[in-house]
Enzyme design. Sequence first.
Site, PDB file in Angstrom:
ATOM      1  N   HIS A  14      -9.256   0.942   4.746  1.00 31.11           N
ATOM      2  CA  HIS A  14      -7.976   1.047   5.450  1.00 31.11           C
ATOM      3  C   HIS A  14      -8.177   1.906   6.702  1.00 31.11           C
ATOM      4  CE1 HIS A  14      -3.888   2.361   6.337  1.00 31.11           C
ATOM      5  NE2 HIS A  14      -3.514   1.246   5.750  1.00 31.11           N
TER       6      HIS A  14
ATOM      7  N   GLY B  16       2.514   1.888  10.753  1.00 34.52           N
ATOM      8  CA  GLY B  16       3.446   3.008  10.615  1.00 34.52           C
ATOM      9  C   GLY B  16       4.137   3.381  11.917  1.00 34.52           C
TER      10      GLY B  16
ATOM     11  N   SER C  98       3.520  -2.574  10.217  1.00 28.11           N
ATOM     12  CA  SER C  98       4.981  -2.558  10.359  1.00 28.11           C
ATOM     13  C   SER C  98       5.632  -3.889   9.979  1.00 28.11           C
ATOM     14  CB  SER C  98       5.384  -2.144  11.781  1.00 28.11           C
ATOM     15  OG  SER C  98       4.931  -0.821  12.037  1.00 28.11           O
TER      16      SER C  98
ATOM     17  N   GLY D 107       2.916  -1.302   4.298  1.00 29.09           N
ATOM     18  CA  GLY D 107       2.922   0.124   3.994  1.00 29.09           C
ATOM     19  C   GLY D 107       4.343   0.603   3.738  1.00 29.09           C
ATOM     20  N   GLY D 108       4.981   1.132   4.776  1.00 28.51           N
ATOM     21  CA  GLY D 108       6.301   1.761   4.639  1.00 28.51           C
ATOM     22  C   GLY D 108       7.323   0.925   3.885  1.00 28.51           C
TER      23      GLY D 108
ATOM     24  N   ASN E 155       0.865  -1.190   0.000  1.00 26.03           N
ATOM     25  CA  ASN E 155       0.000   0.000   0.000  1.00 26.03           C
ATOM     26  C   ASN E 155       0.897   1.234   0.000  1.00 26.03           C
ATOM     27  OD1 ASN E 155      -1.833   2.027   0.481  1.00 26.03           O
ATOM     28  ND2 ASN E 155      -2.200   1.465   2.616  1.00 26.03           N
ATOM     29  N   TRP E 156       0.934   1.907  -1.148  1.00 25.70           N
ATOM     30  CA  TRP E 156       1.844   3.062  -1.280  1.00 25.70           C
ATOM     31  C   TRP E 156       1.293   4.319  -0.623  1.00 25.70           C
ATOM     32  CZ3 TRP E 156       3.472   2.959  -7.189  1.00 25.70           C
ATOM     33  CH2 TRP E 156       4.123   1.750  -7.454  1.00 25.70           C
ATOM     34  N   LYS E 157       0.008   4.307  -0.257  1.00 24.94           N
ATOM     35  CA  LYS E 157      -0.634   5.507   0.298  1.00 24.94           C
ATOM     36  C   LYS E 157      -0.429   6.687  -0.668  1.00 24.94           C
ATOM     37  CE  LYS E 157       0.194   3.478   4.742  1.00 24.94           C
ATOM     38  NZ  LYS E 157       0.217   3.596   6.175  1.00 24.94           N
TER      39      LYS E 157
ATOM     40  N   GLU F 114      -5.221  -5.380  10.442  1.00 26.44           N
ATOM     41  CA  GLU F 114      -4.198  -4.364  10.677  1.00 26.44           C
ATOM     42  C   GLU F 114      -4.482  -3.669  12.006  1.00 26.44           C
ATOM     43  OE1 GLU F 114      -2.228  -3.019   6.844  1.00 26.44           O
ATOM     44  OE2 GLU F 114      -4.038  -1.861   7.009  1.00 26.44           O
TER      45      GLU F 114
ATOM     46  N   GLU G 137      -6.625   4.308   7.848  1.00 22.01           N
ATOM     47  CA  GLU G 137      -6.511   5.759   7.612  1.00 22.01           C
ATOM     48  C   GLU G 137      -7.808   6.304   7.020  1.00 22.01           C
ATOM     49  OE1 GLU G 137      -2.818   5.582   5.456  1.00 22.01           O
ATOM     50  OE2 GLU G 137      -1.829   5.006   7.323  1.00 22.01           O
TER      51      GLU G 137
HETATM   52  C1  PEP Z   1      -0.598  -0.025   6.037  1.00 20.93           C
HETATM   53  O1  PEP Z   1      -0.690   1.166   5.870  1.00 20.93           O
HETATM   54  O2  PEP Z   1      -1.479  -0.774   5.579  1.00 20.93           O
HETATM   55  C2  PEP Z   1       0.537  -0.548   6.800  1.00 20.93           C
HETATM   56  C3  PEP Z   1       0.473  -1.767   7.225  1.00 20.93           C
HETATM   57  O3  PEP Z   1       1.582   0.333   7.018  1.00 20.93           O
HETATM   58  P1  PEP Z   1       2.998  -0.021   7.684  1.00 20.93           P
HETATM   59  O4  PEP Z   1       3.493  -1.312   7.069  1.00 20.93           O
HETATM   60  O5  PEP Z   1       3.876   1.140   7.366  1.00 20.93           O
HETATM   61  O6  PEP Z   1       2.753  -0.188   9.151  1.00 20.93           O
END
Ligand code: PEP
Length: 247
Positions: free
Chosen positions: A95, A173, A203, A224-225, A9-11, A167, A97
């Site tokens: 998601h 994040g 994460s 994500g990251g 997920n590039w956001k 999640e 967010e």
């Molecule tokens: C996400 O945004 O779906 C996510 C899991 O982010 P991260 O891996 O950065 O925690």
Amino acid sequence: MPAMLIAGNWKMHKAAGETIEFCTALRAAVEGLDGVEIVVCPPYTSLDEAVRTLAGSEIHVFAQNAHWEPEGAFTGEVSAPMLAELGVVGSLVAHSERRQLFAETNESAARRIAGVLDAGLRVIACVGETEQEREAGETEAVLTRQVEAIRGAVENDDVHRLTIAYEPVWAIGTGRTATPEQAEEAHALIRSLFDVPVLYGGSVKPDNASVLLSQPDVDGALVGGASLDVEPFAAICRAGAEAAAAA
Ligand code: PEP
């Protein structure tokens, strides 16, 4: 679906030029990996480039959100049929967010899921408890409400196009991950409510992917990251392929 799904997920990262560069390098980095399906979720403006650059590869492109109606007076929104026309094969929905920053509710998430499935696309629907909810002992109740809302939106014939991502909000994040035991417990609960593949997100990094992906009810990862750079993301995809081979 193959034994594992690894989705990035590039956001709100990577405009079109960077998308072409990234997807070209990712194709090369994961070529020949077996047992793992790889998905990238670019922002809307980069979807077309991602689809074109990944055409003919085993890497699929999902959007990060979609409206529930196919068209209409919804300024700023994008519908699932519009995504399908681009060659996008699915969308994330709900998601955390979106839930926390953009007022997504279980009800609106359910409508989106139905809209995306109606357009013939796949869905990765996100669930997860906040830290406050976990500390108050409400994790099971929160996940149950979220999963029941998702289940109510899916016709039997469409179940094979749905994946859930667990999640925990406190792990997104933050650099904190659920322990493998916490992840397994939540995944087993989710699967007891709705028997579909369940990804873990929060994460996920190359150094913790193997242990998380080796839990019996973990079917992949939403990243994500660590999905923003080719090498860590490819390393997580390799961990997925190894976990699939070992299962
Ligand atoms: C996400 O945004 O779906 C996510 C899991 O982010 P991260 O891996 O950065 O925690």
